[in-house]
Write a protein that holds these residues in place. Structure first.
Motif, PDB file in Angstrom:
ATOM      1  N   ASP A   1     -69.721  19.463 -35.470  1.00 27.71           N
ATOM      2  CA  ASP A   1     -68.517  18.637 -35.257  1.00 27.71           C
ATOM      3  C   ASP A   1     -67.394  19.401 -34.572  1.00 27.71           C
ATOM      4  OD1 ASP A   1     -67.207  20.188 -37.219  1.00 27.71           O
ATOM      5  OD2 ASP A   1     -67.475  18.699 -38.794  1.00 27.71           O
TER       6      ASP A   1
ATOM      7  N   ARG B   1     -65.852  22.359 -35.368  1.00 26.70           N
ATOM      8  CA  ARG B   1     -64.886  23.168 -36.111  1.00 26.70           C
ATOM      9  C   ARG B   1     -65.251  24.655 -36.144  1.00 26.70           C
ATOM     10  NH1 ARG B   1     -64.455  20.694 -41.807  1.00 26.70           N
ATOM     11  NH2 ARG B   1     -66.565  19.951 -41.373  1.00 26.70           N
TER      12      ARG B   1
ATOM     13  N   ASP C   1     -73.322   9.769 -38.444  1.00 23.76           N
ATOM     14  CA  ASP C   1     -71.969  10.055 -37.967  1.00 23.76           C
ATOM     15  C   ASP C   1     -71.338   8.847 -37.284  1.00 23.76           C
ATOM     16  OD1 ASP C   1     -73.579  10.086 -35.711  1.00 23.76           O
ATOM     17  OD2 ASP C   1     -72.648  11.876 -34.829  1.00 23.76           O
TER      18      ASP C   1
ATOM     19  N   TRP D   1     -70.985  11.298 -42.237  1.00 23.51           N
ATOM     20  CA  TRP D   1     -70.165  12.393 -41.696  1.00 23.51           C
ATOM     21  C   TRP D   1     -69.078  11.757 -40.843  1.00 23.51           C
ATOM     22  CZ3 TRP D   1     -70.427  16.986 -43.701  1.00 23.51           C
ATOM     23  CH2 TRP D   1     -69.795  18.067 -43.078  1.00 23.51           C
TER      24      TRP D   1
ATOM     25  N   ARG E   1     -66.933  12.921 -38.739  1.00 27.25           N
ATOM     26  CA  ARG E   1     -66.680  13.438 -37.398  1.00 27.25           C
ATOM     27  C   ARG E   1     -67.938  13.284 -36.540  1.00 27.25           C
ATOM     28  NH1 ARG E   1     -64.426  17.033 -41.050  1.00 27.25           N
ATOM     29  NH2 ARG E   1     -62.170  17.418 -40.823  1.00 27.25           N
ATOM     30  N   PRO E   2     -67.792  12.988 -35.249  1.00 28.63           N
ATOM     31  CA  PRO E   2     -68.967  12.894 -34.360  1.00 28.63           C
ATOM     32  C   PRO E   2     -69.689  14.234 -34.278  1.00 28.63           C
ATOM     33  CG  PRO E   2     -67.026  11.927 -33.319  1.00 28.63           C
ATOM     34  CD  PRO E   2     -66.534  12.651 -34.541  1.00 28.63           C
ATOM     35  N   LEU E   3     -71.018  14.173 -34.227  1.00 24.53           N
ATOM     36  CA  LEU E   3     -71.842  15.376 -34.184  1.00 24.53           C
ATOM     37  C   LEU E   3     -72.528  15.512 -32.834  1.00 24.53           C
ATOM     38  CD1 LEU E   3     -73.485  15.041 -37.711  1.00 24.53           C
ATOM     39  CD2 LEU E   3     -71.790  16.767 -37.037  1.00 24.53           C
ATOM     40  N   ASP E   4     -72.586  16.738 -32.334  1.00 20.94           N
ATOM     41  CA  ASP E   4     -73.256  17.052 -31.081  1.00 20.94           C
ATOM     42  C   ASP E   4     -74.560  17.767 -31.413  1.00 20.94           C
ATOM     43  OD1 ASP E   4     -73.915  19.068 -28.821  1.00 20.94           O
ATOM     44  OD2 ASP E   4     -72.512  17.689 -27.862  1.00 20.94           O
TER      45      ASP E   4
ATOM     46  N   LEU F   1     -73.307  21.893 -39.930  1.00 26.34           N
ATOM     47  CA  LEU F   1     -72.577  20.650 -39.633  1.00 26.34           C
ATOM     48  C   LEU F   1     -71.165  20.936 -39.132  1.00 26.34           C
ATOM     49  CD1 LEU F   1     -73.675  18.301 -42.567  1.00 26.34           C
ATOM     50  CD2 LEU F   1     -74.114  17.959 -40.124  1.00 26.34           C
ATOM     51  N   THR F   2     -70.558  22.015 -39.605  1.00 25.11           N
ATOM     52  CA  THR F   2     -69.221  22.359 -39.113  1.00 25.11           C
ATOM     53  C   THR F   2     -69.257  22.875 -37.676  1.00 25.11           C
ATOM     54  OG1 THR F   2     -69.284  24.633 -39.996  1.00 25.11           O
ATOM     55  CG2 THR F   2     -68.463  22.894 -41.453  1.00 25.11           C
TER      56      THR F   2
END
Length: 270
Positions: free
Chosen positions: A216, A218, A123, A139, A141-144, A212-213
């Motif tokens: 990020d 969403r 990411d 990816w 968008r940044p991922l947490d 994954l959504t």
């Protein structure tokens, strides 16, 4: 004629393969393996090639397992050189790493107790490292990681995963996921580990795509588990790209339990 059952531990880069299973006019892992073995033991020798898990096109493996049966006389001739000879005949993107005689009760598919996959996601703004581009997706968008683990938590256990599977006629979509967690490695890549007794077609990539959504921002962490109430594949789930996925391990019971495990698995799949 007596035959010897051999366990083959196999690795491959799936980028240029149309999956594991032999297909007419397509390059597949099983196809190049059977071709190489045929050059050594004869193209008419029935090998009974059986694999632990048929990977899709583009999916990699570092821990795939299959078995073949060779006539005892041929094994006696090739025992000391088969691994080396296969290394010379196989293409550079597919390797047989070990060959082990096993009891006839061993079944690479039905004796397995688990399959473990990893899925790699970069990411970072610049994307995957060039040397890992074939096994790591980008990816944007940044991922947490905490959110990713929150989204995965409700997907473990035994459930009907119809929302995450390509359904096949007369086949069950009930599976038991024993592990689904995420970590961020020192190189910054986010890695999912997914382990289950078995998987439906595209199931791992569907699970990863859904979570994954959440990672990020969403979707809410509870959303992926709500889809388990569905009896059909969910159109809201995007299947993650194939090249991020690698089969890293297949587990088996003790040798004395091969037959019992295979029988139990066949009953479960029926």
């Amino acid at each position: 004629m007596r035959s010897i059952r051999l366990r083959l531990d196999v690795s491959y880069d799936g980028a240029d393969f149309s999956g594991w299973a032999i297909q007419p006019e397509r390059r597949t892992v099983a196809g190049v393996l059977v071709e190489a073995l045929g050059r050594l033991v004869g193209v008419d020798t029935a090998l009974g090639l059986t694999v632990a898990g048929r990977t899709d096109a583009g999916v990699h493996a570092s821990g795939q397992v299959c078995h073949v049966d060779l006539p005892e006389s041929q094994w006696e001739q090739l025992e000391g050189s088969l691994l080396r000879r296969l290394a010379a005949l196989m293409p550079p993107d597919a390797r047989v790493k070990a060959i082990t005689p096993v009891p006839q009760t061993f079944d690479a598919r039905f004796s397995a107790t688990f399959r473990r996959y990893e899925y790699r996601v970069a990411d970072t703004v610049w994307g995957p490292e060039p040397l890992r581009r074939s096994d790591t997706i980008q990816w944007v968008r940044p991922l947490d990681v905490d959110r990713l683990n929150g989204g995965s938590f409700g997907l473990t256990g035994e459930h009907d995963y119809a929302a995450y599977c390509k359904r096949k006629e007369h086949a069950t979509t009930i599976r038991a996921i024993t592990r689904f967690d995420w970590r961020r490695d020192p190189d910054g890549v986010v890695v999912a580990t997914v382990q289950a007794d078995a998987f439906c077609q595209s199931m791992v990539r569907s699970l990863v795509g859904a979570v994954l959504t959440v990672g990020d921002g969403r979707r809410d962490p509870g959303w992926p588990s709500t889809l388990l109430a569905l009896s059909e594949r969910s159109s809201a789930v995007t299947v993650a790209p194939a090249h991020g996925l690698t089969l890293i391990a297949v587990g088996y019971p003790d040798e004395s339990d091969y037959a019992a495990r295979a029988e139990a698995t066949r009953r479960l799949r029926a």
